[in-house]
Design a protein around this motif. Structure first.
Motif, PDB file in Angstrom:
ATOM      1  N   ARG A 197       0.855  -1.193   0.000  1.00  0.00           N
ATOM      2  CA  ARG A 197       0.000   0.000   0.000  1.00  0.00           C
ATOM      3  C   ARG A 197       0.883   1.234   0.000  1.00  0.00           C
ATOM      4  O   ARG A 197       1.804   1.357   0.824  1.00  0.00           O
ATOM      5  N   ASP A 198       0.623   2.140  -0.942  1.00  0.00           N
ATOM      6  CA  ASP A 198       1.398   3.382  -1.070  1.00  0.00           C
ATOM      7  C   ASP A 198       2.893   3.077  -1.066  1.00  0.00           C
ATOM      8  O   ASP A 198       3.669   3.700  -0.333  1.00  0.00           O
ATOM      9  N   VAL A 209      -0.772  -7.651  -4.428  1.00  0.00           N
ATOM     10  CA  VAL A 209      -2.077  -7.157  -3.988  1.00  0.00           C
ATOM     11  C   VAL A 209      -1.909  -5.699  -3.580  1.00  0.00           C
ATOM     12  O   VAL A 209      -1.319  -5.393  -2.542  1.00  0.00           O
ATOM     13  N   ASP A 210      -2.401  -4.805  -4.437  1.00  0.00           N
ATOM     14  CA  ASP A 210      -2.354  -3.380  -4.128  1.00  0.00           C
ATOM     15  C   ASP A 210      -3.529  -3.035  -3.232  1.00  0.00           C
ATOM     16  O   ASP A 210      -4.688  -3.069  -3.655  1.00  0.00           O
ATOM     17  N   ASP A 211      -3.227  -2.700  -1.982  1.00  0.00           N
ATOM     18  CA  ASP A 211      -4.252  -2.515  -0.959  1.00  0.00           C
ATOM     19  C   ASP A 211      -4.721  -1.058  -0.906  1.00  0.00           C
ATOM     20  O   ASP A 211      -4.488  -0.347   0.065  1.00  0.00           O
ATOM     21  N   ILE A 238      -3.476  -7.590  -8.350  1.00  0.00           N
ATOM     22  CA  ILE A 238      -4.847  -7.470  -7.856  1.00  0.00           C
ATOM     23  C   ILE A 238      -4.987  -6.108  -7.193  1.00  0.00           C
ATOM     24  O   ILE A 238      -4.224  -5.782  -6.272  1.00  0.00           O
ATOM     25  N   GLY A 239      -5.923  -5.312  -7.654  1.00  0.00           N
ATOM     26  CA  GLY A 239      -6.088  -3.974  -7.111  1.00  0.00           C
ATOM     27  C   GLY A 239      -7.344  -3.853  -6.272  1.00  0.00           C
ATOM     28  O   GLY A 239      -8.392  -4.396  -6.625  1.00  0.00           O
ATOM     29  N   ARG A 287       0.174   0.874  -8.046  1.00  0.00           N
ATOM     30  CA  ARG A 287      -0.451  -0.076  -8.973  1.00  0.00           C
ATOM     31  C   ARG A 287       0.096   0.096 -10.380  1.00  0.00           C
ATOM     32  O   ARG A 287       0.368  -0.899 -11.081  1.00  0.00           O
ATOM     33  N   GLU A 288       0.293   1.330 -10.806  1.00  0.00           N
ATOM     34  CA  GLU A 288       0.803   1.579 -12.155  1.00  0.00           C
ATOM     35  C   GLU A 288       2.217   1.023 -12.315  1.00  0.00           C
ATOM     36  O   GLU A 288       2.549   0.444 -13.357  1.00  0.00           O
TER      37      GLU A 288
END
Length: 315
Positions: free
Chosen positions: A12-13, A38-40, A63-64, A47-48
């Motif tokens: 995440r971030d 897994v982008d939380d 997975i977003g 994500r990009e």
């Protein structure tokens, strides 16, 4: 080809470090490995950046999630998507040495146990320090519960780093690879206790190919909100799970809980004022849930200062 290994990467971030993590996966890629990011709910370019590796990292899935549910839920989501015979975890700001993952798979295939734990390298700024798993006998298969030592002695349940190991995915069918999403911190402590209590066998291998980045400002270990008190819930969950089990295991879990209460009390200045104000109430309630006979044995072993502090929380 069926996957041999699934690597689950919750993040995440993490735009600052995710490329390093994925580059290290590329240096470990094999046709039978899959990598599940897994982008939380990131608000930055995480994500990009992860998506940009699709052409260079075979077996990559991204997975977003639109909103964050925490690292436990992210790991669980990755596990649900995994198809490998074996599973391991990598946090999005950490990385692997080239060739580490094939060695990790070779270790568990050679030993034939349910899971294998390894050493790791802790990175603080430019400093690197090897942190060794507490079990010094390497390449030996033990019963799972052998990783739970007596109170006051380091054992494998005192090494709550799930990314320093590899696990048969079949353990997921017993509920041993999922994390409690209600715990924002200390989720790894509850997880490693459940693993050692219920898995049949484990071993430790002398590998040091995972690099753990410590001391990030965004880390929950650096945040002073109510999530810092989740260690109370984690250990109470362990103690409740041990109901009717070996009294020595209950004393071990009680010892760890008491030691952490004393530790967090010493550092309560880093907590938000409202959280610090509830610390005593939460600690008192937790100690009242501990079996009194276990507490009576544990308190005198903690040293005079910590025993005196903890007795302040008791009726």
């Amino acid at each position: 080809m069926a996957a041999t290994l699934s690597v689950i990467v919750p993040v995440r971030d993490g735009e600052r470090h995710i490329a390093d993590a994925l580059t290290s996966l590329r240096a470990n890629a094999r046709a039978d490995f899959e990598f599940i990011v897994v982008d939380d709910g990131s608000a930055d370019a995480t994500r990009e950046i992860a998506e940009s590796f699709r052409g260079d990292l075979p077996g990559l899935t991204v997975i977003g999630r639109d909103a964050s549910s925490g690292v436990s839920a992210a790991r669980n989501l990755g596990l649900a998507a995994a198809s490998g015979t074996y599973v391991t975890y990598l946090d999005g700001d950490d990385w692997y040495a080239p060739g580490y993952l094939p060695q990790l798979v070779s270790a568990i295939e050679r030993l034939g146990c349910d899971f294998v734990r390894v050493d790791h390298v802790r990175v603080t700024g430019t400093t690197r320090e090897v942190r060794r798993a507490p079990e010094q006998r390497r390449g030996v298969v033990f019963p799972g519960r052998a990783g739970i030592t007596g109170m006051g002695r380091l054992g494998m349940v005192d090494y709550p780093v799930p990314w320093a190991g590899i696990y048969r995915r079949s353990l997921a069918g017993q509920g041993l690879l999922t994390f409690d999403p209600a715990l924002a911190t200390a989720e790894d402590r509850a997880w490693v206790w459940r693993l050692h209590l219920h898995a049949a066998t484990y071993a430790v291998a002398s590998l040091t190919g995972v690099f753990y980045r410590r001391g990030r400002k965004a880390s929950l270990t650096q945040v002073g909100d109510e999530r810092q008190l989740h260690f109370l819930d984690a250990y109470l969950g362990v103690i409740h799970d041990l109901d009717g089990d070996d009294p020595e295991l209950v004393r071990k879990a009680t010892h760890n809980l008491c030691a952490l209460i004393a530790y967090h009390h010493k550092l309560r200045g880093r907590l938000r004022p409202d959280v610090a104000a509830t610390f005593d109430t939460r600690a008192t309630a937790a100690l009242r849930e501990v079996p009194p006979d276990a507490l009576a044995v544990v308190l005198p072993t903690l040293g005079h200062a910590r025993e005196k502090l903890l007795r302040r929380f008791l009726p």
